[in-house]
Design an enzyme around this catalytic site. Structure first.
Site, PDB file in Angstrom:
ATOM      1  N   PRO A 252       0.644  -1.011  -0.078  1.00 46.00           N
ATOM      2  CA  PRO A 252       0.114  -0.141  -0.054  1.00 46.00           C
ATOM      3  C   PRO A 252       0.685   1.255   0.022  1.00 46.00           C
ATOM      4  CG  PRO A 252      -0.054  -0.821   2.413  1.00 46.00           C
ATOM      5  CD  PRO A 252       0.900  -1.963   1.440  1.00 46.00           C
ATOM      6  N   CYS A 253       1.386   1.587  -1.099  1.00 50.72           N
ATOM      7  CA  CYS A 253       2.323   2.725  -1.190  1.00 50.72           C
ATOM      8  C   CYS A 253       1.463   3.744  -1.211  1.00 50.72           C
ATOM      9  CB  CYS A 253       3.189   2.736  -2.419  1.00 50.72           C
ATOM     10  SG  CYS A 253       2.392   2.371  -3.988  1.00 50.72           S
TER      11      CYS A 253
END
Length: 285
Positions: A252-253
């Site tokens: 989850p950048c």
């Protein structure tokens, strides 16, 4: 587990994206809900209904999740949570997320071969954030990227650039089943975790591993991430690694934001990043 058809959400997203872009471009004039709805060629009533169908909350509630005050507050809360996790070797939130996502890295030999002789099964699927391209090997998901408009050729070229020696085999049904598991907020009890196969340096693997520990609805900064992997001065290298994330959403950048609280810098577009942040905030209640 029954597959979920995200075609409607994917179609809705195109208008959501257009609305968020309009708000970004006109934020100084503070556009009204009627003006935003008109921009996407809908009445206020139909726009409100579309937004609630896609996000589960009203447009006004959604926009509240994108304000600086909100992101700064959540950033402070998340930092406290992850500081506690750090004291336990990042095992706190990571252990929870491991129920859903696990991964392993390629060996040095596999890395050197750049996927030569490897079969990669791939396909396009609708998602809550527009069409996406998902690819997997026998060992796990190796790529998830979003399609810019209808440019599927560009999306495939990114996959080929990452795995130049691999053989691509299209597998639409298989990939849509995987997409249903990725974007379903309530995976079925007893289902196996989604497994990723990642190709990267030791530094990159450490950053991506730490990212998986960031819970939905939380935020961290690039500086936070550098500190969490024990290299506080390497935040620029961390930022570059985050920008090259090969598996969007699952790694989850989009939960990494600027120290100021601004939501920007995303490989698949700032608007899509804001949409993800708001969608997750709505799901977090």
């Amino acid at each position: 587990m029954n597959p979920i058809d995200y075609s409607q959400q994917s179609e809705d997203y195109r208008r959501i994206e257009k609305a968020i872009r309009f708000i970004e471009e006109n934020f100084r004039s503070r556009p009204t809900l009627d003006q935003i709805a008109a921009h996407v060629n809908l009445s206020r009533f139909h726009f409100d209904r579309l937004f609630k169908r896609w996000a589960g909350i009203s447009p006004i509630q959604f926009l509240g999740t994108l304000t600086l005050d909100y992101t700064k507050q959540k950033l402070a809360e998340s930092r406290s949570l992850l500081d506690a996790a750090l004291a336990a070797g990042l095992s706190g939130p990571a252990r929870l997320h491991d129920l859903f996502v696990t991964f392993d890295a390629m060996t040095p030999g596999e890395f050197k071969r750049m996927g030569a002789g490897l079969e990669i099964r791939y396909g396009f699927s609708p998602s809550p954030f527009g069409d996406c391209l998902i690819a997997r090997t026998e060992r796990g998901i190796c790529h998830l990227g979003f399609v810019d408009g209808s440019n599927r050729a560009d999306a495939l070229s990114q996959l080929d650039a990452a795995w130049p020696g691999a053989v691509r085999v299209e597998s639409r049904t298989d990939i849509r089943l995987i997409a249903g598991r990725i974007f379903n907020p309530e995976p079925a009890d007893g289902s196996r975790p989604l497994h990723l196969q990642l190709k990267g340096t030791n530094f990159q693997i450490n950053v991506w591993r730490a990212l998986i520990a960031v819970p939905a609805g939380s935020f961290v900064t690039y500086q936070d991430m550098a500190g969490y992997i024990g290299q506080p001065r390497a935040f620029r290298a961390v930022a570059n690694t985050i920008a090259s994330n090969p598996v969007a959403y699952l790694i989850p950048c989009h939960r990494v934001i600027a120290k100021s609280g601004l939501i920007h810098r995303y490989r698949w577009g700032t608007v899509r990043k804001k949409a993800m942040v708001g969608w997750e905030a709505a799901g977090a209640g």
